[in-house]
Design a protein around this motif. Structure first.
Motif, PDB file in Angstrom:
ATOM      1  N   SER A   1      -6.028 -11.844  -2.392  1.00 31.96           N
ATOM      2  CA  SER A   1      -7.471 -11.643  -2.610  1.00 31.96           C
ATOM      3  C   SER A   1      -7.720 -10.515  -3.599  1.00 31.96           C
ATOM      4  O   SER A   1      -8.566 -10.635  -4.493  1.00 31.96           O
ATOM      5  CB  SER A   1      -8.171 -11.349  -1.288  1.00 31.96           C
ATOM      6  N   ALA A   2      -6.992  -9.418  -3.445  1.00 31.57           N
ATOM      7  CA  ALA A   2      -7.177  -8.274  -4.348  1.00 31.57           C
ATOM      8  C   ALA A   2      -6.759  -8.631  -5.773  1.00 31.57           C
ATOM      9  O   ALA A   2      -7.473  -8.313  -6.736  1.00 31.57           O
ATOM     10  CB  ALA A   2      -6.374  -7.075  -3.843  1.00 31.57           C
TER      11      ALA A   2
ATOM     12  N   LEU B   1      -4.934   0.445  -3.161  1.00 30.82           N
ATOM     13  CA  LEU B   1      -4.450  -0.473  -2.133  1.00 30.82           C
ATOM     14  C   LEU B   1      -4.575   0.183  -0.772  1.00 30.82           C
ATOM     15  O   LEU B   1      -4.315   1.375  -0.623  1.00 30.82           O
ATOM     16  CB  LEU B   1      -2.986  -0.832  -2.386  1.00 30.82           C
TER      17      LEU B   1
ATOM     18  N   ASP C   1      -5.063  -3.343   4.105  1.00 28.94           N
ATOM     19  CA  ASP C   1      -5.619  -4.702   3.990  1.00 28.94           C
ATOM     20  C   ASP C   1      -4.865  -5.535   2.955  1.00 28.94           C
ATOM     21  O   ASP C   1      -4.909  -6.768   3.018  1.00 28.94           O
ATOM     22  CB  ASP C   1      -7.101  -4.665   3.611  1.00 28.94           C
ATOM     23  N   GLN C   2      -4.213  -4.891   2.000  1.00 25.35           N
ATOM     24  CA  GLN C   2      -3.464  -5.611   0.975  1.00 25.35           C
ATOM     25  C   GLN C   2      -1.978  -5.727   1.307  1.00 25.35           C
ATOM     26  O   GLN C   2      -1.187  -6.116   0.457  1.00 25.35           O
ATOM     27  CB  GLN C   2      -3.637  -4.940  -0.395  1.00 25.35           C
ATOM     28  N   ASP C   3      -1.612  -5.431   2.532  1.00 29.71           N
ATOM     29  CA  ASP C   3      -0.202  -5.504   2.927  1.00 29.71           C
ATOM     30  C   ASP C   3       0.216  -6.887   3.419  1.00 29.71           C
ATOM     31  O   ASP C   3       1.369  -7.099   3.770  1.00 29.71           O
ATOM     32  CB  ASP C   3       0.110  -4.456   3.998  1.00 29.71           C
TER      33      ASP C   3
ATOM     34  N   GLY D   1      -4.222 -10.798   1.908  1.00 32.10           N
ATOM     35  CA  GLY D   1      -4.946  -9.605   1.457  1.00 32.10           C
ATOM     36  C   GLY D   1      -4.609  -9.235   0.028  1.00 32.10           C
ATOM     37  O   GLY D   1      -5.504  -8.924  -0.778  1.00 32.10           O
ATOM     38  N   LEU D   2      -3.322  -9.279  -0.303  1.00 30.71           N
ATOM     39  CA  LEU D   2      -2.914  -8.946  -1.663  1.00 30.71           C
ATOM     40  C   LEU D   2      -3.372 -10.021  -2.637  1.00 30.71           C
ATOM     41  O   LEU D   2      -3.831  -9.722  -3.745  1.00 30.71           O
ATOM     42  CB  LEU D   2      -1.404  -8.732  -1.741  1.00 30.71           C
TER      43      LEU D   2
ATOM     44  N   THR E   1      -4.548  -4.193 -10.155  1.00 33.62           N
ATOM     45  CA  THR E   1      -4.704  -4.246  -8.699  1.00 33.62           C
ATOM     46  C   THR E   1      -4.287  -2.917  -8.097  1.00 33.62           C
ATOM     47  O   THR E   1      -5.002  -2.347  -7.258  1.00 33.62           O
ATOM     48  CB  THR E   1      -3.879  -5.410  -8.102  1.00 33.62           C
TER      49      THR E   1
ATOM     50  N   SER F   1       0.809  -1.225   0.000  1.00 35.72           N
ATOM     51  CA  SER F   1       0.000   0.000   0.000  1.00 35.72           C
ATOM     52  C   SER F   1       0.839   1.270   0.000  1.00 35.72           C
ATOM     53  O   SER F   1       0.320   2.357  -0.258  1.00 35.72           O
ATOM     54  CB  SER F   1      -0.956   0.017   1.200  1.00 35.72           C
TER      55      SER F   1
END
Length: 174
Positions: free
Chosen positions: A53-54, A41, A44-46, A50-51, A36, A11
């Motif tokens: 899923s994104a 970001l 949650d994408q860290d 999370g990443l 993506t 992020s």
């Protein structure tokens, strides 16, 4: 599944750094990382999950043709590219981890026959997250999945590709 934070945190990266770091997660398909990042970001994408899923959501939302491009970017399992040493580093490690680099001549011939039959039926290579499986389980999955419908097999291949991506992201913090 790892819930550790990726470093540097995704992020916090600009687009070029993010794509440079994660553009190889999906085999020869950096557009998944680009989209993506473009979607935004957050913290949650860290984490790997999370990443994953994104990134998986980007691939799931793509058109069937774009999904097929990603599937077709994958090498045959125990195929000519593997024998010639032409796989990405990730694919080489994954196939070796499943023992595909230790196939007998008979097993290699069986892989070749199944790869050819699969591609003739579906128009794309068989994709499977091979970690945790051995060549015998992979060959059995090959034969089972040959009976799927083309749409069912495209969806299965995308699920497997997303699993591969998640495992590759988890490796980045391991």
């Amino acid at each position: 599944m790892s819930d550790k934070t990726l470093t540097p945190r995704p992020s916090t990266l600009d687009r070029a750094d993010f794509v440079g770091r994660f553009g190889d997660i999906y085999e020869h398909s950096p557009w998944v990382a680009e989209e993506t990042w473009d979607n935004g970001l957050t913290h949650d994408q860290d984490t790997p999950s999370g990443l994953a899923s994104a990134m998986g959501a980007v691939l799931a939302a793509a058109s069937a043709e774009r999904q097929l491009e990603v599937i077709r970017a994958h090498p045959d399992l125990a195929g000519k590219a593997a024998l010639a040493g032409d796989l990405t580093d990730d694919s080489t490690r994954e196939q070796a981890g499943a023992g595909l680099d230790q196939c007998t001549p008979e097993e290699l011939a069986r892989f070749e026959r199944l790869n050819d039959a699969y591609k003739a039926r579906f128009g794309f290579p068989f994709v499977m997250a091979v970690r945790g499986n051995d060549r015998h389980a992979i060959l059995a999955a090959f034969e089972t999945r040959l009976h799927n419908s083309p749409d069912e097999e495209r969806r299965t291949a995308i699920e497997q590709i997303n699993r591969i991506a998640r495992l590759r992201l988890e490796d980045r913090v391991a």
